[in-house]
Design a protein around this motif. Structure first.
Motif, PDB file in Angstrom:
ATOM      1  N   LYS A 172      48.380  39.802  39.704  1.00 19.37           N
ATOM      2  CA  LYS A 172      47.220  40.400  40.098  1.00 19.37           C
ATOM      3  C   LYS A 172      47.087  38.634  40.793  1.00 19.37           C
ATOM      4  CE  LYS A 172      44.172  43.059  38.150  1.00 19.37           C
ATOM      5  NZ  LYS A 172      43.654  44.094  37.460  1.00 19.37           N
ATOM      6  N   ALA A 173      46.214  39.536  41.657  1.00 22.59           N
ATOM      7  CA  ALA A 173      45.837  38.574  42.919  1.00 22.59           C
ATOM      8  C   ALA A 173      45.135  39.098  44.017  1.00 22.59           C
ATOM      9  CB  ALA A 173      47.766  37.961  44.032  1.00 22.59           C
ATOM     10  N   GLU A 174      44.180  38.791  44.538  1.00 20.32           N
ATOM     11  CA  GLU A 174      43.712  38.736  45.709  1.00 20.32           C
ATOM     12  C   GLU A 174      44.197  38.514  47.201  1.00 20.32           C
ATOM     13  OE1 GLU A 174      40.481  35.283  45.046  1.00 20.32           O
ATOM     14  OE2 GLU A 174      39.843  36.725  43.319  1.00 20.32           O
ATOM     15  N   ILE A 217      45.218  40.185  49.191  1.00 21.19           N
ATOM     16  CA  ILE A 217      47.857  40.677  49.386  1.00 21.19           C
ATOM     17  C   ILE A 217      48.145  41.148  50.518  1.00 21.19           C
ATOM     18  CG2 ILE A 217      47.586  40.413  46.321  1.00 21.19           C
ATOM     19  CD1 ILE A 217      48.220  43.827  47.094  1.00 21.19           C
ATOM     20  N   GLU A 218      46.755  42.001  51.408  1.00 23.06           N
ATOM     21  CA  GLU A 218      47.314  42.222  52.573  1.00 23.06           C
ATOM     22  C   GLU A 218      48.005  41.247  53.048  1.00 23.06           C
ATOM     23  OE1 GLU A 218      45.610  45.960  54.589  1.00 23.06           O
ATOM     24  OE2 GLU A 218      45.096  45.153  53.513  1.00 23.06           O
ATOM     25  N   THR A 219      47.170  40.741  53.265  1.00 24.74           N
ATOM     26  CA  THR A 219      47.838  39.086  54.033  1.00 24.74           C
ATOM     27  C   THR A 219      49.090  39.358  53.263  1.00 24.74           C
ATOM     28  OG1 THR A 219      45.423  38.261  54.523  1.00 24.74           O
ATOM     29  CG2 THR A 219      46.813  36.755  54.828  1.00 24.74           C
ATOM     30  N   LEU A 220      48.593  38.164  52.560  1.00 24.14           N
ATOM     31  CA  LEU A 220      50.358  37.799  51.019  1.00 24.14           C
ATOM     32  C   LEU A 220      51.539  38.503  52.430  1.00 24.14           C
ATOM     33  CD1 LEU A 220      51.761  36.519  49.618  1.00 24.14           C
ATOM     34  CD2 LEU A 220      51.286  37.991  47.939  1.00 24.14           C
ATOM     35  N   TYR A 221      51.188  40.067  52.130  1.00 24.40           N
ATOM     36  CA  TYR A 221      52.597  41.193  52.398  1.00 24.40           C
ATOM     37  C   TYR A 221      52.855  41.230  53.520  1.00 24.40           C
ATOM     38  CZ  TYR A 221      54.714  45.783  53.217  1.00 24.40           C
ATOM     39  OH  TYR A 221      56.206  46.537  53.524  1.00 24.40           O
ATOM     40  N   GLN A 222      51.965  40.769  54.867  1.00 23.13           N
ATOM     41  CA  GLN A 222      51.716  40.696  55.969  1.00 23.13           C
ATOM     42  C   GLN A 222      53.229  39.555  56.783  1.00 23.13           C
ATOM     43  OE1 GLN A 222      51.347  43.562  58.607  1.00 23.13           O
ATOM     44  NE2 GLN A 222      50.711  44.416  56.871  1.00 23.13           N
ATOM     45  N   GLU A 223      52.480  38.306  55.617  1.00 21.20           N
ATOM     46  CA  GLU A 223      53.537  36.885  55.527  1.00 21.20           C
ATOM     47  C   GLU A 223      54.593  36.753  55.342  1.00 21.20           C
ATOM     48  OE1 GLU A 223      50.678  34.332  53.639  1.00 21.20           O
ATOM     49  OE2 GLU A 223      49.459  34.067  55.459  1.00 21.20           O
ATOM     50  N   ILE A 224      55.106  37.655  53.931  1.00 23.12           N
ATOM     51  CA  ILE A 224      56.257  38.010  54.079  1.00 23.12           C
ATOM     52  C   ILE A 224      57.191  39.217  54.094  1.00 23.12           C
ATOM     53  CG2 ILE A 224      55.687  36.340  51.608  1.00 23.12           C
ATOM     54  CD1 ILE A 224      55.907  38.199  49.913  1.00 23.12           C
ATOM     55  N   LYS A 225      56.593  40.334  54.497  1.00 25.11           N
ATOM     56  CA  LYS A 225      57.329  41.508  54.312  1.00 25.11           C
ATOM     57  C   LYS A 225      58.521  41.577  54.999  1.00 25.11           C
ATOM     58  CE  LYS A 225      54.593  43.615  57.986  1.00 25.11           C
ATOM     59  NZ  LYS A 225      55.334  44.422  59.322  1.00 25.11           N
ATOM     60  N   LEU A 238      61.345  43.067  39.795  1.00 22.15           N
ATOM     61  CA  LEU A 238      61.122  43.635  39.927  1.00 22.15           C
ATOM     62  C   LEU A 238      59.544  42.977  40.149  1.00 22.15           C
ATOM     63  CD1 LEU A 238      62.010  47.706  40.028  1.00 22.15           C
ATOM     64  CD2 LEU A 238      62.182  45.644  41.952  1.00 22.15           C
ATOM     65  N   ILE A 239      58.489  42.723  41.295  1.00 21.45           N
ATOM     66  CA  ILE A 239      57.475  41.604  41.420  1.00 21.45           C
ATOM     67  C   ILE A 239      56.555  42.872  42.721  1.00 21.45           C
ATOM     68  CG2 ILE A 239      56.232  39.534  41.413  1.00 21.45           C
ATOM     69  CD1 ILE A 239      59.270  38.256  41.777  1.00 21.45           C
ATOM     70  N   CYS A 240      55.424  43.502  41.364  1.00 19.96           N
ATOM     71  CA  CYS A 240      54.203  43.923  41.466  1.00 19.96           C
ATOM     72  C   CYS A 240      53.498  43.186  41.810  1.00 19.96           C
ATOM     73  CB  CYS A 240      54.200  45.328  41.179  1.00 19.96           C
ATOM     74  SG  CYS A 240      52.877  46.294  41.524  1.00 19.96           S
ATOM     75  N   PHE A 241      52.920  43.033  43.273  1.00 20.69           N
ATOM     76  CA  PHE A 241      51.635  42.178  43.317  1.00 20.69           C
ATOM     77  C   PHE A 241      50.630  43.295  43.720  1.00 20.69           C
ATOM     78  CE2 PHE A 241      54.612  39.153  44.607  1.00 20.69           C
ATOM     79  CZ  PHE A 241      54.016  38.073  44.437  1.00 20.69           C
TER      80      PHE A 241
END
Length: 86
Positions: free
Chosen positions: A37-39, A41-49, A77-80
């Protein structure tokens, strides 16, 4: 299942395979999915996808979360996940 701020989500294999079809080919055994669980994650996803193996792109779930799942270099598998309003 939960107590205080700790929760464990139990999933039937058939339901899990609907969300992550790759698991249909996997034998039962020593596989692991880390659910973090994180905060933001949309920003994180865009940075690492573009730098990771995306198994499940970012999406809204029926249970009120925004999530994405990746596979690490060892096949785990790692789910954010981030809680959102339905």
């Amino acid at each position: 299942v939960g107590k205080d701020d700790i929760h464990i989500m139990l999933y039937s294999r058939s339901e899990f395979e609907k969300e992550i079809p790759k698991l249909k080919k996997e034998k039962m055994g020593g596989s692991v999915l880390l659910y973090i669980k994180a905060e933001k994650i949309e920003t994180l996803y865009q940075e690492i996808k573009d730098k990771i193996n995306v198994i499940q792109p970012i999406h809204k779930t029926d249970y009120g979360s925004l999530e994405f799942t990746m596979e690490d270099c060892n096949g785990y598998l790692i789910c954010f996940s981030e809680s959102i309003s339905k």
